[in-house]
Design a protein around this motif. Structure first.
Motif, mmCIF file in Angstrom:
data_model
loop_
_atom_site.group_PDB
_atom_site.id
_atom_site.type_symbol
_atom_site.label_atom_id
_atom_site.label_comp_id
_atom_site.label_asym_id
_atom_site.label_seq_id
_atom_site.Cartn_x
_atom_site.Cartn_y
_atom_site.Cartn_z
ATOM 1 N N TYR A 148 0.821 -1.140 0.186
ATOM 2 C CA TYR A 148 0.019 0.004 -0.152
ATOM 3 C C TYR A 148 0.899 1.288 -0.041
ATOM 4 O O TYR A 148 1.880 1.115 0.624
ATOM 5 N N GLY A 149 0.502 2.271 -0.732
ATOM 6 C CA GLY A 149 1.239 3.530 -0.633
ATOM 7 C C GLY A 149 0.266 4.748 -0.638
ATOM 8 O O GLY A 149 -0.778 4.804 -1.343
ATOM 9 N N LYS B 280 -1.824 6.264 -3.503
ATOM 10 C CA LYS B 280 -1.524 5.290 -4.706
ATOM 11 C C LYS B 280 -2.680 4.520 -4.949
ATOM 12 O O LYS B 280 -3.552 4.134 -4.028
ATOM 13 N N ARG C 81 -5.584 2.002 -4.904
ATOM 14 C CA ARG C 81 -5.611 0.437 -4.406
ATOM 15 C C ARG C 81 -5.648 -0.588 -5.253
ATOM 16 O O ARG C 81 -4.984 -1.717 -4.979
ATOM 17 N N GLY D 61 -3.693 -1.102 -7.967
ATOM 18 C CA GLY D 61 -2.325 -1.370 -8.119
ATOM 19 C C GLY D 61 -1.607 -2.182 -6.969
ATOM 20 O O GLY D 61 -0.674 -3.257 -7.102
ATOM 21 N N SER D 62 -2.145 -2.070 -5.653
ATOM 22 C CA SER D 62 -1.530 -2.767 -4.705
ATOM 23 C C SER D 62 -2.006 -3.936 -4.741
ATOM 24 O O SER D 62 -1.254 -5.033 -4.417
ATOM 25 N N SER E 14 -0.148 -6.130 -7.037
ATOM 26 C CA SER E 14 1.256 -6.557 -6.671
ATOM 27 C C SER E 14 1.170 -7.650 -5.599
ATOM 28 O O SER E 14 1.962 -8.610 -5.705
ATOM 29 N N THR F 60 -7.871 5.516 -4.215
ATOM 30 C CA THR F 60 -6.672 5.501 -3.801
ATOM 31 C C THR F 60 -6.491 5.334 -2.095
ATOM 32 O O THR F 60 -7.576 5.364 -1.337
ATOM 33 N N ARG G 47 -5.563 6.026 1.505
ATOM 34 C CA ARG G 47 -5.217 7.269 2.214
ATOM 35 C C ARG G 47 -5.479 6.847 3.742
ATOM 36 O O ARG G 47 -6.025 6.090 3.886
#
Length: 273
Positions: free
Chosen positions: A68-69, A72, A74, A76-77, A80, A182, A184
């Motif tokens: 998680y970033g 970013k 979610r 994409g997380s 991955s 995203t 947060r």
């Protein structure tokens, strides 16, 4: 797929398991057995004590929370996470993906892992876990048998302009990530959340009391259930914690109208057992 508790090769290449809500106490015996027989365990759960407990069952535990970033997307997380699990399964199956709650409730990596498994010929087994819906029903004291239950994603009901039945209790997920794809640590502001409130006001009166529910995640804690007037919902959500599920009780009870079924039920109660 038939599971077996006997020694020998595991009947899966990837096991996807849910760890429940209340930390170690919600981990099922079935999940424990699976974790013990896997070569690696990939974990998405920050609940106190869970990672340490899993390491007593299997020393090869890898947390995926770092994927998680802030800011970013979610999705994409999740991609991955699924890629890490599937890659490991190709190299050294069986492996386990262990997630907070139930693996088929708001856990997109489960779908990604299943889809990849089909393409790669990997056997994927998904095991049930205690979900946040299970704990919410206890926290608010609601039995779905009397009037049923409608369940929606908070963003989805506005996105698709879904109608709601105000004589049926409603559970809304992901209220504090409304219209935000995203990751947060802060909740949306009241202006954004007002769109969710305004949609609900089409079906419920402004004074109707709704409840934000936080189930306990440790035995020493208590669930937190806070009530708010629907007209104040946007402000309440924007000033509260980063997560929470919304429970909306019914406004009224729909009367029974099918005379034939009414007669059958009346006769059964009059005749007794």
């Amino acid at each position: 797929m038939t599971r077996t508790d006997s020694p020998g090769p595991a009947p899966f290449d990837i096991a996807v398991v849910g760890l429940g809500i209340l930390g170690v106490r919600h981990i099922t015996a079935e999940t424990t057995d699976v974790i013990r027989r896997c070569s690696r365990v990939f974990l998405v759960d920050a609940t106190f004590g869970v990672e340490e407990h899993l390491r007593t069952l299997n020393p090869n535990v890898t947390s995926l929370l770092h994927l998680y970033g802030l800011g970013k997307p979610r999705l994409g997380s999740y991609q991955s996470m699924a890629a890490a699990v599937v890659s490991a399964a190709v190299e050294e199956s069986p492996v386990c993906f262990a997630t907070y709650g139930h693996p088929q409730m708001y856990c997109h990596p489960t779908a990604l892992i299943r889809n990849a498994g089909k393409l790669l010929g990997l056997r994927v087994d998904v095991l049930a876990g205690v979900s946040s819906l299970d704990t919410l029903l206890i926290d608010v004291g609601y039995d779905i048998s009397a009037h049923g239950l409608q369940i929606y994603d908070a963003t989805d009901i506005v996105l698709r302009q879904r109608p709601l039945q105000n004589d049926v209790a409603c559970v809304l997920w992901q209220t504090t990530t409304f219209a935000d794809p995203t990751f947060r640590l802060a909740v949306p502001d009241a202006e954004r959340l007002s769109r969710l409130r305004d949609h609900l006001l089409r079906f419920y009166p402004p004074e109707h009391r709704v409840f934000v529910v936080f189930s306990r995640t440790h035995p020493a804690l208590e669930p937190v259930v806070t009530g708010h007037r629907l007209s104040h919902l946007a402000e309440a959500l924007s000033s509260g914690p980063q997560s929470g599920t919304l429970f909306i009780p019914p406004v009224h009870s729909r009367p029974a109208t099918d005379s034939q079924i009414i007669e059958v039920l009346r006769d059964a109660y009059q005749d007794g057992p």
